[in-house]
Design a protein around this motif. Structure first.
Motif, PDB file in Angstrom:
ATOM      1  N   UNK A  52       0.743  -1.388  -0.031  1.00  0.00           N
ATOM      2  CA  UNK A  52      -0.027   0.046   0.071  1.00  0.00           C
ATOM      3  C   UNK A  52       0.815   1.352  -0.077  1.00  0.00           C
ATOM      4  N   UNK A  53       0.897   2.087   1.026  1.00  0.00           N
ATOM      5  CA  UNK A  53       1.655   3.278   1.116  1.00  0.00           C
ATOM      6  C   UNK A  53       3.166   3.019   0.839  1.00  0.00           C
ATOM      7  N   UNK A  54       3.545   4.118   0.436  1.00  0.00           N
ATOM      8  CA  UNK A  54       5.213   3.855   0.152  1.00  0.00           C
ATOM      9  C   UNK A  54       5.599   5.384   0.499  1.00  0.00           C
ATOM     10  N   UNK A  55       6.863   5.739   0.910  1.00  0.00           N
ATOM     11  CA  UNK A  55       7.625   6.897   1.005  1.00  0.00           C
ATOM     12  C   UNK A  55       9.028   6.483   0.949  1.00  0.00           C
ATOM     13  N   UNK A  56       9.791   7.712   1.025  1.00  0.00           N
ATOM     14  CA  UNK A  56      11.294   7.679   0.890  1.00  0.00           C
ATOM     15  C   UNK A  56      11.764   8.246   2.016  1.00  0.00           C
ATOM     16  N   UNK A  69      -0.098  -8.153   5.019  1.00  0.00           N
ATOM     17  CA  UNK A  69       0.941  -8.876   6.119  1.00  0.00           C
ATOM     18  C   UNK A  69       0.740  -8.160   7.229  1.00  0.00           C
ATOM     19  N   UNK A  70       0.104  -6.787   7.483  1.00  0.00           N
ATOM     20  CA  UNK A  70       0.130  -6.127   8.403  1.00  0.00           C
ATOM     21  C   UNK A  70       1.454  -5.556   9.057  1.00  0.00           C
ATOM     22  N   UNK A  71       2.399  -5.336   8.010  1.00  0.00           N
ATOM     23  CA  UNK A  71       3.750  -4.834   8.287  1.00  0.00           C
ATOM     24  C   UNK A  71       4.177  -3.631   7.752  1.00  0.00           C
ATOM     25  N   UNK A  72       5.515  -3.074   8.111  1.00  0.00           N
ATOM     26  CA  UNK A  72       5.834  -2.038   7.179  1.00  0.00           C
ATOM     27  C   UNK A  72       7.531  -2.420   7.011  1.00  0.00           C
ATOM     28  N   UNK A  73       7.955  -2.481   6.164  1.00  0.00           N
ATOM     29  CA  UNK A  73       9.217  -2.715   5.857  1.00  0.00           C
ATOM     30  C   UNK A  73      10.127  -1.560   5.122  1.00  0.00           C
ATOM     31  N   UNK A  74      11.417  -1.547   5.559  1.00  0.00           N
ATOM     32  CA  UNK A  74      12.359  -0.731   5.077  1.00  0.00           C
ATOM     33  C   UNK A  74      13.235  -1.132   4.112  1.00  0.00           C
ATOM     34  N   UNK A  75      13.430  -0.674   2.880  1.00  0.00           N
ATOM     35  CA  UNK A  75      14.051  -1.248   1.904  1.00  0.00           C
ATOM     36  C   UNK A  75      15.615  -0.389   1.689  1.00  0.00           C
ATOM     37  N   UNK A  76      16.680  -0.548   2.240  1.00  0.00           N
ATOM     38  CA  UNK A  76      17.908   0.393   2.114  1.00  0.00           C
ATOM     39  C   UNK A  76      18.327   0.264   0.665  1.00  0.00           C
ATOM     40  N   UNK A  77      19.087   1.498   0.097  1.00  0.00           N
ATOM     41  CA  UNK A  77      19.553   1.455  -1.129  1.00  0.00           C
ATOM     42  C   UNK A  77      20.505   0.027  -1.237  1.00  0.00           C
ATOM     43  N   UNK A  78      21.180  -0.381  -0.119  1.00  0.00           N
ATOM     44  CA  UNK A  78      21.855  -1.499  -0.304  1.00  0.00           C
ATOM     45  C   UNK A  78      21.759  -2.508   1.236  1.00  0.00           C
ATOM     46  N   UNK A  79      21.721  -3.568   1.057  1.00  0.00           N
ATOM     47  CA  UNK A  79      21.497  -4.420   2.316  1.00  0.00           C
ATOM     48  C   UNK A  79      20.331  -4.954   2.156  1.00  0.00           C
ATOM     49  N   UNK A  80      19.854  -5.830   3.339  1.00  0.00           N
ATOM     50  CA  UNK A  80      18.495  -6.515   3.307  1.00  0.00           C
ATOM     51  C   UNK A  80      17.461  -5.666   3.736  1.00  0.00           C
ATOM     52  N   UNK A  81      16.113  -5.985   3.270  1.00  0.00           N
ATOM     53  CA  UNK A  81      15.019  -5.277   4.058  1.00  0.00           C
ATOM     54  C   UNK A  81      14.897  -5.369   5.347  1.00  0.00           C
ATOM     55  N   UNK A  82      14.545  -4.436   6.209  1.00  0.00           N
ATOM     56  CA  UNK A  82      14.488  -4.399   7.476  1.00  0.00           C
ATOM     57  C   UNK A  82      12.845  -4.401   8.066  1.00  0.00           C
ATOM     58  N   UNK A  83      12.446  -5.301   8.948  1.00  0.00           N
ATOM     59  CA  UNK A  83      10.969  -5.039   9.195  1.00  0.00           C
ATOM     60  C   UNK A  83      10.769  -3.857  10.202  1.00  0.00           C
ATOM     61  N   UNK A  84      10.260  -2.907   9.978  1.00  0.00           N
ATOM     62  CA  UNK A  84      10.152  -1.756  11.168  1.00  0.00           C
ATOM     63  C   UNK A  84       8.980  -2.205  12.078  1.00  0.00           C
ATOM     64  N   UNK A  85       7.955  -2.432  11.610  1.00  0.00           N
ATOM     65  CA  UNK A  85       6.653  -2.666  12.484  1.00  0.00           C
ATOM     66  C   UNK A  85       6.132  -4.009  11.924  1.00  0.00           C
ATOM     67  N   UNK A  86       5.842  -4.969  12.960  1.00  0.00           N
ATOM     68  CA  UNK A  86       5.489  -6.375  12.408  1.00  0.00           C
ATOM     69  C   UNK A  86       4.346  -6.507  13.615  1.00  0.00           C
ATOM     70  N   UNK A  87       3.757  -5.778  14.564  1.00  0.00           N
ATOM     71  CA  UNK A  87       2.788  -6.066  15.409  1.00  0.00           C
ATOM     72  C   UNK A  87       2.099  -4.866  15.610  1.00  0.00           C
ATOM     73  N   UNK A  88       0.682  -4.970  15.938  1.00  0.00           N
ATOM     74  CA  UNK A  88      -0.023  -3.821  16.579  1.00  0.00           C
ATOM     75  C   UNK A  88      -0.762  -2.896  15.339  1.00  0.00           C
ATOM     76  N   UNK A  89      -0.613  -3.524  14.031  1.00  0.00           N
ATOM     77  CA  UNK A  89      -1.325  -2.853  12.926  1.00  0.00           C
ATOM     78  C   UNK A  89      -2.371  -3.598  12.422  1.00  0.00           C
ATOM     79  N   UNK A  90      -3.646  -3.103  12.239  1.00  0.00           N
ATOM     80  CA  UNK A  90      -4.754  -3.973  11.718  1.00  0.00           C
ATOM     81  C   UNK A  90      -5.005  -3.952   9.905  1.00  0.00           C
ATOM     82  N   UNK A  91      -4.657  -2.678   9.519  1.00  0.00           N
ATOM     83  CA  UNK A  91      -4.786  -2.356   8.049  1.00  0.00           C
ATOM     84  C   UNK A  91      -3.839  -1.103   7.691  1.00  0.00           C
ATOM     85  N   UNK A  92      -2.789  -1.312   7.721  1.00  0.00           N
ATOM     86  CA  UNK A  92      -1.761  -0.098   7.487  1.00  0.00           C
ATOM     87  C   UNK A  92      -1.897   0.144   6.048  1.00  0.00           C
TER      88      UNK A  92
END
Length: 129
Positions: A52-56, A69-92
């Motif tokens: 859904x929502x995206x930002x930089x 998946x009810x998550x928010x992930x960060x995708x760095x320019x280099x390196x692996x994705x990082x899950x920033x939020x994995x709980x507490x969201x119903x419909x981000x």
């Protein structure tokens, strides 16, 4: 520009480009001349449910809310994705980042905006070692 699954959310990216999430699909990065740079699922081997929502953020990392998946992930320019939020969201749905490391998530399942703090590395001045 045409999409197979339809564009959902869009965000400006560094250097005049932009990022687009697709309905039940992928997140794609484009240049200012509308040329595809990459698909996040292909580049990172990440499988989205319903992006859904995206930002930089200030470091050029792409942040994506995934409604299914009810998550928010960060995708760095280099390196692996990082899950920033994995709980507490119903419909981000929507996301926004501040230059101070705050992450704002519009949770349409709870009719509210949730604010999270994540680490943003301070920018080094030019010439610093």
């Amino acid at each position: 520009m045409l999409w197979e699954d339809g564009p959902r959310y869009v965000s400006p990216a560094p250097n005049g480009g932009f990022v687009i999430s697709e309905e039940c699909g992928d997140v794609k990065v484009f240049t200012s001349s509308r040329q595809l740079v990459c698909s996040l699922s292909s580049k990172y081997g990440h499988q989205f449910g319903n992006p859904a929502g995206v930002c930089v953020d200030v470091e050029g990392s792409i942040v994506v809310a995934d409604e299914q998946r009810r998550t928010v992930h960060l995708f760095p320019e280099s390196g692996a994705p990082v899950c920033l939020v994995s709980t507490g969201l119903r419909r981000p749905a929507g996301v926004a980042c501040s230059s101070f490391g705050h992450l704002f998530v519009a949770d349409t399942g709870e009719n509210c905006v949730k604010v999270f703090k994540y680490h943003v590395r301070p920018r080094q001045p030019l010439g610093a070692l």
